[in-house]
Design an enzyme around this catalytic site. Structure first.
Site, PDB file in Angstrom:
ATOM      1  CG  ASP A 198      -2.071   0.951   1.132  1.00 25.23           C
ATOM      2  OD1 ASP A 198      -1.874   2.089   0.684  1.00 25.23           O
ATOM      3  OD2 ASP A 198      -3.189   0.549   1.498  1.00 25.23           O
ATOM      4  CB  THR A 243      -6.632   2.288   0.324  1.00 21.29           C
ATOM      5  OG1 THR A 243      -5.499   3.048   0.744  1.00 21.29           O
ATOM      6  CG2 THR A 243      -6.353   0.810   0.506  1.00 21.29           C
ATOM      7  CE1 TYR A 261      -6.028  -5.442   6.639  1.00 21.09           C
ATOM      8  CE2 TYR A 261      -7.173  -4.146   8.284  1.00 21.09           C
ATOM      9  CZ  TYR A 261      -6.071  -4.360   7.480  1.00 21.09           C
ATOM     10  OH  TYR A 261      -5.009  -3.504   7.525  1.00 21.09           O
ATOM     11  CG  ASP A 289      -1.143   4.034   3.084  1.00 18.16           C
ATOM     12  OD1 ASP A 289      -1.288   4.899   2.208  1.00 18.16           O
ATOM     13  OD2 ASP A 289      -1.908   3.925   4.056  1.00 18.16           O
ATOM     14  CG  HIS A 312      -1.347   8.088   5.601  1.00 21.20           C
ATOM     15  ND1 HIS A 312      -1.914   9.068   4.828  1.00 21.20           N
ATOM     16  CD2 HIS A 312      -1.827   6.914   5.117  1.00 21.20           C
ATOM     17  CE1 HIS A 312      -2.699   8.518   3.913  1.00 21.20           C
ATOM     18  NE2 HIS A 312      -2.652   7.202   4.068  1.00 21.20           N
ATOM     19  CG  ASP A 359      -3.088   1.472  -2.632  1.00 25.46           C
ATOM     20  OD1 ASP A 359      -1.864   1.692  -2.528  1.00 25.46           O
ATOM     21  OD2 ASP A 359      -3.863   1.503  -1.659  1.00 25.46           O
ATOM     22  CG  HIS A 360      -2.646   5.240  -2.931  1.00 27.78           C
ATOM     23  ND1 HIS A 360      -1.752   5.643  -1.966  1.00 27.78           N
ATOM     24  CD2 HIS A 360      -3.530   4.431  -2.307  1.00 27.78           C
ATOM     25  CE1 HIS A 360      -2.087   5.115  -0.814  1.00 27.78           C
ATOM     26  NE2 HIS A 360      -3.155   4.364  -0.988  1.00 27.78           N
ATOM     27  CG  HIS A 374      -3.106   8.273  -0.549  1.00 22.55           C
ATOM     28  ND1 HIS A 374      -4.283   7.605  -0.780  1.00 22.55           N
ATOM     29  CD2 HIS A 374      -2.666   7.841   0.661  1.00 22.55           C
ATOM     30  CE1 HIS A 374      -4.534   6.801   0.244  1.00 22.55           C
ATOM     31  NE2 HIS A 374      -3.577   6.931   1.144  1.00 22.55           N
TER      32      HIS A 374
HETATM   33 ZN   LIG Z   1      -3.628   2.750   0.072  1.00 23.56          ZN
END
Ligand SMILES: [Zn+2]
Ligand SMILES: *[C@@H]1O[C@H](CO)[C@@H](O)[C@H](O)[C@H]1NC(C)=O
Ligand SMILES: *[C@@H]1O[C@H](CO)[C@@H](O)[C@H](O)[C@H]1NC(C)=O
Ligand SMILES: *[C@@H]1O[C@H](CO)[C@@H](O)[C@H](O)[C@H]1NC(C)=O
Ligand SMILES: *[C@@H]1O[C@H](CO)[C@@H](O)[C@H](O)[C@H]1NC(C)=O
Ligand SMILES: *[C@@H]1O[C@H](CO)[C@@H](O)[C@H](O)[C@H]1NC(C)=O
Ligand SMILES: *[C@@H]1O[C@H](CO)[C@@H](O)[C@H](O)[C@H]1NC(C)=O
Length: 463
Positions: free
Chosen positions: A44, A80, A163, A197, A201, A245-246, A344
Site C-alpha cells: 500500500d 486505497t 482483515y 502507506d 501518512h 494502489d497509489h 493521497h
Molecule cells: Zn492505500
C-alpha cells in the site's frame, strides 16, 4: 484520390488484423496445458519514484529477471479501496462503485467506511477477478486484499482471512504458499501489506529518515517473498505481480483549507473530507455551492454533473451533490488542525499519486522495462494469464501485452502489420490492374508478370 483514402482504411484494417492474431498459447505458458498460478501483491502507498530515490536490492533482483513498469496511472480518487478494486476489476471508480474509503448511500441510509466494509451492498456493482477465477472452476486464495473477506456476488472465498492488520507479512505469505502448494487448483492468490502507506501518512514522504527505514523493511519483505517461493518450489514456476494502489504526497499545516470559515456548519454535511470532499448541502443547494466555490484558491468545487470526464467520477448514485478536490499537498478540514503529514487521494494525473508495477514468472519478459501503463489494464492482463474470460472493463490488452514473452507488441508489431498490409494491397491492386490491362490484349499471358511498373496510380499509396 477517393480511392486512396479507401486504401488507407483497408491498410489500417489489415495491420489491425495482424496485430490481433495471438502469437502464443492462450494461457501464455511454458510447458503443458496447465495454467501457472498467479500471485498478486500490493504494498500500500508505494509511490513510483521511491524506486529512484531509495535502494531496493531485492526488488531490483526481482524485476531485473522480469518486468518493471516505472509508473502506473491509477484511478481517481487515488485512495486505497477505489484503487485496489480497480486493479482486480479493470473498472474506473464510477463503474465499480467503490468510490472512496468513506461513502454514504441516501436511499438505503447506509454508510461505508474502512472499519465497516463488509456489507456486499458496496461491492456488488462489480465482479472482482477472484470471483471469476472460482466461477471458471479454479480456486482463489487471499491474505487481506480489500474485499476478499466480503461475500461479493454471493460468493465467499474459502482460502482467506478476516482483515487483521496485526498478522505478519510472513504469516500472510506462508499461508498463501501453503494453499498454493497443497491445492493445485489454487490459481490466483492475492496478498496485501499496509506499508509504506502507514509510515507515509504518519511522517510524510519528505521525511527521508523514516521513509528509508520503512522502505528497507518493505524490500526485506520482497526478499522474504522470493526466498519463500524458492523454498516451496514456486519461484520461476508461478507468475508474480508486485504493485501498489497509489503514491503519497507531503502535507503541511501551512496548506490547510477550513470549510467552516466559508460556510455555516449547519448548512452542510460532509461524507468524506480530504483531499476529495463529498458534501451534502442541508440548506439551499446553490448558496452552499456558491460559498464553497469562493472558499479557497487551492480547492476546486464541482457540482456532481460537472466533474471533469477524465476523472471518471460522475456516473454513480453514490457520488454526492458537491465534490471538492484539493490541489496537490493541500488538506481540507471542517475546522482545526492538519490530521496527517502525508496523504493521497488527489487528481490521478499527479506523478506523486502513481504507484509502480513489477512482474516475474514464466509469462513475463526478462529485463524488460516500460515507462507507464494504466492500472485498469492489469485486469485484462491477469485474465489472459489465467485463461479466463474478462468481464466488461475499462482496461486494454494492447499495451500491457508488451510485458509478455509470447506476445508481439508495440512498434515492431505495428511496423510488421503495416508492411504486410501495404504488400497485400499493392499485390492485389497490381494484379487487378494487370488483369484489366491484359484483358483486351491477349489471353495467353495474363498472370505472367507481377513486377511493379511506374504507374501513376501506385505512387500516392506510399505518401
Ligand atoms: Zn492505500
Ligand atoms: C500450446 O500448448 C500446447 C500444450 O502444451 C502445445 O501442444 C502447443 O504446441 C502449444 N501451441 C503453441 C502455438 O505454442
Ligand atoms: C440513518 O441511519 C442513522 C444511523 O446510521 C440513523 O441515526 C438515522 O435515523 C437513519 N435515518 C433514517 C432516515 O432512517
Ligand atoms: C446466495 O447463496 C445462497 C446459498 O447458496 C442462496 O440461498 C441465496 O439465495 C443466494 N442469494 C442471492 C442474492 O443470490
Ligand atoms: C498462517 O497464519 C497463522 C496466523 O493466522 C500462523 O499461525 C501460521 O503459522 C501461518 N501459516 C504459515 C504456513 O505461515
Ligand atoms: C533459490 O535457491 C537456490 C538454492 O538455495 C539459490 O541458488 C538461488 O539463488 C535461489 N534463488 C532465489 C531467487 O532466491
Ligand atoms: C467502463 O466500463 C464499463 C463496463 O463495460 C462501462 O459501462 C463504462 O461505460 C466504461 N467507462 C468508460 C469511460 O468507457
Amino acid at each position: 484520390m477517393q480511392v486512396n483514402s479507401y486504401l488507407y482504411v483497408l491498410m489500417i484494417v489489415c495491420s489491425g488484423l495482424t496485430l490481433c492474431v495471438p502469437t502464443g498459447n492462450q494461457t501464455g505458458l511454458g510447458s503443458g496445458n496447465e495454467v501457472p498460478p498467479l500471485l498478486l501483491v500490493s504494498f500500500d502507498g508505494f509511490r513510483a519514484d521511491y524506486l529512484n530515490n531509495y535502494s531496493f536490492p531485492n526488488l531490483e533482483k526481482f524485476f531485473s529477471d522480469g518486468v518493471l513498469v516505472h509508473e502506473l496511472t491509477n484511478v481517481f480518487t487515488t485512495k486505497t479501496f477505489p484503487n485496489h478494486y480497480s486493479l482486480v476489476t479493470g473498472l474506473y471508480a464510477e463503474s465499480h462503485g467503490m468510490l472512496a474509503n468513506v461513502m454514504y448511500d441516501s436511499v438505503s441510509n447506509k454508510t461505508f467506511s474502512i472499519k465497516n466494509d463488509s456489507d456486499p451492498f458496496w461491492w456488488d456493482e462489480a465482479t472482482p477477478i477472484w470471483v471469476s477465477v472460482e466461477e471458471s472452476g479454479y480456486k482463489a486464495a487471499a491474505a487481506m486484499w480489500p474485499g476478499t473477506d466480503v461475500s461479493i456476488q454471493n460468493h465467499t472465498l474459502k482460502h482467506k482471512f478476516k482483515y487483521n492488520p496485526k498478522m505478519t507479512f510472513q504469516n500472510r505469505l506462508g499461508n498463501l504458499t501453503q494453499w498454493m502448494t497443497e491445492d493445485r487448483s489454487v490459481k490466483f492468490s492475492t496478498l496485501y501489506w499496509e506499508e509504506p502507506d502507514r509510515s507515509g501518512h504518519m511522517y510524510g514522504p519528505d521525511n527521508t529518515t523514516e521513509m528509508s527505514r520503512v522502505l528497507k523493511e518493505v524490500d526485506g519483505h520482497i526478499g522474504f517473498l522470493m526466498e519463500q517461493l524458492n523454498r516451496t518450489g514456486l519461484w520461476g514456476k508461478i507468475n508474480v505481480i508486485i504493485t501498489s494502489d497509489h503514491g503519497m504526497t507531503q502535507c503541511s499545516q501551512e496548506r490547510v483549507i477550513k470549510l467552516d470559515d466559508c460556510i455555516h456548519p449547519s448548512s452542510y454535511r460532509v461524507v468524506d473530507l480530504t483531499p476529495v470532499g463529498a458534501v451534502i448541502p442541508l440548506g439551499d443547494n446553490s448558496t452552499v455551492y456558491k460559498n464553497l466555490s469562493r472558499c479557497h484558491p487551492h480547492m476546486k468545487v464541482y457540482l456532481k454533473d460537472e466533474v471533469p470526464d477524465r476523472l471518471h467520477y460522475k456516473n454513480n448514485a453514490r457520488i454526492q451533490p458537491i465534490i471538492l478536490v484539493a490541489d496537490e499537498g493541500w488538506t481540507i478540514v471542517k475546522n482545526g488542525r492538519l490530521p496527517r503529514l502525508g496523504d493521497h487521494g488527489y487528481d490521478n494525473t499527479f506523478p506523486s499519486m502513481h504507484p509502480f508495477l513489477a512482474a516475474h514468472g514464466p509469462a513475463f519478459r526478462k529485463g524488460y522495462k516500460m515507462s507507464s501503463l494504466n492500472s485498469v489494464d492489469l485486469y485484462p492482463l491477469m485474465c489472459h494469464l489465467l485463461g479466463i474470460p474478462p468481464k466488461p472493463n475499462n482496461g486494454s490488452f494492447t499495451y500491457v501485452r508488451c510485458a509478455l514473452v509470447n506476445e508481439q507488441c508495440g512498434q515492431l508489431a505495428l511496423a510488421v502489420g503495416i508492411v504486410i498490409g501495404v504488400l497485400i494491397i499493392l499485390t492485389t491492386f497490381t494484379c487487378l490492374f494487370k488483369l484489366m490491362k491484359n484483358r483486351d490484349v491477349s489471353s495467353s499471358r495474363p498472370f505472367a508478370r507481377l513486377e511493379l511498373e511506374e504507374d501513376d496510380d501506385d505512387v500516392p499509396l506510399l505518401e
